[in-house]
Design a protein around this motif. Structure first.
Motif, PDB file in Angstrom:
ATOM      1  N   ILE A 167       0.859  -1.185   0.000  1.00 56.53           N
ATOM      2  CA  ILE A 167       0.000   0.000   0.000  1.00 56.53           C
ATOM      3  C   ILE A 167       0.895   1.235   0.000  1.00 56.53           C
ATOM      4  O   ILE A 167       1.835   1.332   0.778  1.00 56.53           O
ATOM      5  N   GLY A 168       0.592   2.161  -0.910  1.00 60.69           N
ATOM      6  CA  GLY A 168       1.413   3.349  -1.042  1.00 60.69           C
ATOM      7  C   GLY A 168       2.230   3.362  -2.317  1.00 60.69           C
ATOM      8  O   GLY A 168       2.881   4.360  -2.625  1.00 60.69           O
ATOM      9  N   VAL A 169       2.195   2.257  -3.063  1.00 62.11           N
ATOM     10  CA  VAL A 169       2.938   2.197  -4.328  1.00 62.11           C
ATOM     11  C   VAL A 169       1.991   2.310  -5.524  1.00 62.11           C
ATOM     12  O   VAL A 169       2.083   3.277  -6.290  1.00 62.11           O
ATOM     13  N   PRO A 170       1.070   1.376  -5.742  1.00 55.97           N
ATOM     14  CA  PRO A 170       0.200   1.480  -6.928  1.00 55.97           C
ATOM     15  C   PRO A 170      -0.679   2.726  -6.916  1.00 55.97           C
ATOM     16  O   PRO A 170      -1.057   3.228  -7.988  1.00 55.97           O
ATOM     17  N   GLU A 171      -0.998   3.242  -5.718  1.00 55.79           N
ATOM     18  CA  GLU A 171      -1.865   4.412  -5.640  1.00 55.79           C
ATOM     19  C   GLU A 171      -1.253   5.646  -6.300  1.00 55.79           C
ATOM     20  O   GLU A 171      -1.972   6.550  -6.730  1.00 55.79           O
ATOM     21  N   PHE A 172       0.077   5.699  -6.386  1.00 55.05           N
ATOM     22  CA  PHE A 172       0.756   6.853  -6.971  1.00 55.05           C
ATOM     23  C   PHE A 172       0.965   6.706  -8.488  1.00 55.05           C
ATOM     24  O   PHE A 172       1.550   7.593  -9.114  1.00 55.05           O
ATOM     25  N   ASP A 173       0.518   5.619  -9.065  1.00 54.67           N
ATOM     26  CA  ASP A 173       0.806   5.353 -10.472  1.00 54.67           C
ATOM     27  C   ASP A 173       0.363   6.503 -11.391  1.00 54.67           C
ATOM     28  O   ASP A 173       1.152   7.001 -12.202  1.00 54.67           O
ATOM     29  N   LYS A 174      -0.877   6.930 -11.279  1.00 57.75           N
ATOM     30  CA  LYS A 174      -1.383   7.999 -12.158  1.00 57.75           C
ATOM     31  C   LYS A 174      -0.634   9.303 -11.940  1.00 57.75           C
ATOM     32  O   LYS A 174      -0.345  10.035 -12.899  1.00 57.75           O
ATOM     33  N   TYR A 175      -0.296   9.578 -10.698  1.00 57.12           N
ATOM     34  CA  TYR A 175       0.418  10.810 -10.387  1.00 57.12           C
ATOM     35  C   TYR A 175       1.793  10.827 -11.038  1.00 57.12           C
ATOM     36  O   TYR A 175       2.202  11.837 -11.637  1.00 57.12           O
ATOM     37  N   PHE A 176       2.514   9.708 -10.953  1.00 57.33           N
ATOM     38  CA  PHE A 176       3.841   9.642 -11.569  1.00 57.33           C
ATOM     39  C   PHE A 176       3.753   9.529 -13.087  1.00 57.33           C
ATOM     40  O   PHE A 176       4.585  10.074 -13.814  1.00 57.33           O
ATOM     41  N   ARG A 177       2.732   8.839 -13.573  1.00 58.90           N
ATOM     42  CA  ARG A 177       2.604   8.574 -15.004  1.00 58.90           C
ATOM     43  C   ARG A 177       2.197   9.826 -15.780  1.00 58.90           C
ATOM     44  O   ARG A 177       2.733  10.104 -16.858  1.00 58.90           O
ATOM     45  N   TYR A 178       1.250  10.574 -15.246  1.00 57.59           N
ATOM     46  CA  TYR A 178       0.695  11.707 -15.993  1.00 57.59           C
ATOM     47  C   TYR A 178       1.098  13.064 -15.426  1.00 57.59           C
ATOM     48  O   TYR A 178       0.959  14.092 -16.117  1.00 57.59           O
ATOM     49  N   GLY A 179       1.589  13.081 -14.197  1.00 57.56           N
ATOM     50  CA  GLY A 179       1.929  14.329 -13.540  1.00 57.56           C
ATOM     51  C   GLY A 179       2.823  15.267 -14.331  1.00 57.56           C
ATOM     52  O   GLY A 179       2.544  16.477 -14.410  1.00 57.56           O
ATOM     53  N   PRO A 180       3.896  14.751 -14.953  1.00 54.49           N
ATOM     54  CA  PRO A 180       4.813  15.646 -15.687  1.00 54.49           C
ATOM     55  C   PRO A 180       4.154  16.386 -16.850  1.00 54.49           C
ATOM     56  O   PRO A 180       4.688  17.397 -17.314  1.00 54.49           O
ATOM     57  N   PHE A 181       2.999  15.914 -17.304  1.00 54.77           N
ATOM     58  CA  PHE A 181       2.359  16.517 -18.469  1.00 54.77           C
ATOM     59  C   PHE A 181       1.151  17.382 -18.086  1.00 54.77           C
ATOM     60  O   PHE A 181       0.433  17.867 -18.964  1.00 54.77           O
ATOM     61  N   LEU A 182       0.931  17.569 -16.793  1.00 59.33           N
ATOM     62  CA  LEU A 182      -0.255  18.281 -16.337  1.00 59.33           C
ATOM     63  C   LEU A 182       0.100  19.610 -15.684  1.00 59.33           C
ATOM     64  O   LEU A 182       1.235  19.823 -15.244  1.00 59.33           O
ATOM     65  N   ASP A 183      -0.876  20.490 -15.626  1.00 69.05           N
ATOM     66  CA  ASP A 183      -0.670  21.762 -14.924  1.00 69.05           C
ATOM     67  C   ASP A 183      -0.617  21.497 -13.419  1.00 69.05           C
ATOM     68  O   ASP A 183      -1.031  20.443 -12.940  1.00 69.05           O
ATOM     69  N   GLU A 184      -0.133  22.467 -12.672  1.00 69.99           N
ATOM     70  CA  GLU A 184       0.111  22.276 -11.245  1.00 69.99           C
ATOM     71  C   GLU A 184      -1.167  21.960 -10.476  1.00 69.99           C
ATOM     72  O   GLU A 184      -1.157  21.139  -9.552  1.00 69.99           O
TER      73      GLU A 184
END
Length: 322
Positions: free
Chosen positions: A200-217
């Motif tokens: 717990i604490g790993v798969p939950e961050f997947d979307k944040y790490f995957r798409y975060g660099p391409f999104l606004d703050e």
């Protein structure tokens, strides 16, 4: 007289016995093992270390995620400072991508118990992976129970209090750098069903790490908030599943679990919290274990036992979060 003998004298009545004769006599039919159970966040690690400090004991980790190297914050591993010099086994030893099954746990734990007993020390097994503990204790031919006598301590906290604490603990983990820690383990093709990535604490961050660099703050911040909230919910669900499992072991399989209610520890703060820990958790546990080791029908914890304990500093208090 070795170190354990000296320490065990604090648990003996005046004019008591030599522990090596009473507890680890090779003529005994069964050696003794203490098992500390409970849901995540109830204080299992704190109790195991308190007991081990004065019993000449060594601790075997039974948390299936903490056996892996890495992600110390996300998996809530007890720190070296919190361990207070007590030897810990099966903690942070395995490659993060390796498989570690219940059978592996049983094999490794059995070898470790024999090694600990061979040093005239008491094995204390502690962790929240109850399926691993069940597989060890109730193996198919009951070989474990034929060799060892078990004392089960179960730390309980009322569900609303526990869920509140677990949620606040996630916030503290984020403050301590969990996001950056987990980022190191992110891979776009990661298998979240294998190794430490199941934690717990790993798969939950997947979307944040995957798409975060391409999104606004703003959108990125919302993704992070959603991930943290999901981690809180999943930890609360884990605690509920662990409690259900423990109830089944007690009510269906008939395990003799000694309950210890730590609710007041979490309701109070500072000195009052420590006093509640002594009164409701540590002292009853010490008495139960003493009766278990020496087969006394009744026993009082010696008045001088508390004075001999390591003072509760910040490290000891932090261990209550495990």
């Amino acid at each position: 007289m070795n170190l354990m003998c000296k320490e065990m004298k604090t648990l003996l009545p005046s004019g008591g016995h030599n522990h090596k004769m009473d507890v680890f006599n090779p003529r005994r039919q069964k050696e003794k093992v203490v098992i500390v159970m409970g849901a995540t966040g109830t204080g299992k690690s704190r109790l195991s270390i308190d007991l081990a400090t004065h019993l000449g004991a060594e601790i075997i980790n039974s948390d299936k995620m903490q056996v892996y190297k890495g992600l110390d914050i996300a998996t809530n591993k007890i720190t070296e400072e919190e361990q207070r010099g007590v030897p810990h086994h099966l903690l942070g030893i395995l490659d993060p991508n390796a498989d570690f099954t219940a059978t592996d746990f049983c094999d490794e734990t059995s070898l470790t118990i024999e090694s600990i007993l061979g040093r005239d020390r008491l094995p204390i097994i502690v962790g929240g992976s109850n399926s691993y503990i069940e597989a060890l204790i109730d193996d198919y031919d009951y070989k474990f129970r034929s060799k060892y006598e078990c004392c089960f301590l179960c730390v309980n906290v009322s569900t609303p209090v526990l869920h509140s604490f677990v949620s606040k603990r996630v916030d503290k983990m984020v403050e301590n750098g969990m996001v950056d820690e987990v980022r190191e383990f992110f891979h776009p093709n990661a298998d979240y069903g294998k190794g430490i990535r199941r934690a717990i604490g790993v798969p939950e961050f997947d979307k944040y790490f995957r798409y975060g660099p391409f999104l606004d703050e703003e959108t990125k911040a919302r993704l992070l908030e959603q991930a943290v909230e999901e981690i809180k919910n999943n930890n609360c669900k884990l605690a509920s599943r662990q409690l259900e499992k423990i109830q089944r072991l007690r009510n269906v399989k008939g395990w003799n679990l000694h309950p210890l209610d730590a609710t007041e520890v979490f309701r109070k703060r500072g000195k009052e919290s420590n006093e509640a820990w002594e009164k409701f958790v540590y002292e009853p546990s010490a008495q139960i274990v003493r009766q278990f080791l020496y087969n006394y029908a009744t026993a009082e914890v010696p008045a001088n036992l508390g004075a001999m304990r390591v003072p509760m500093g910040s490290a000891a208090l932090a261990a209550a979060t495990h």
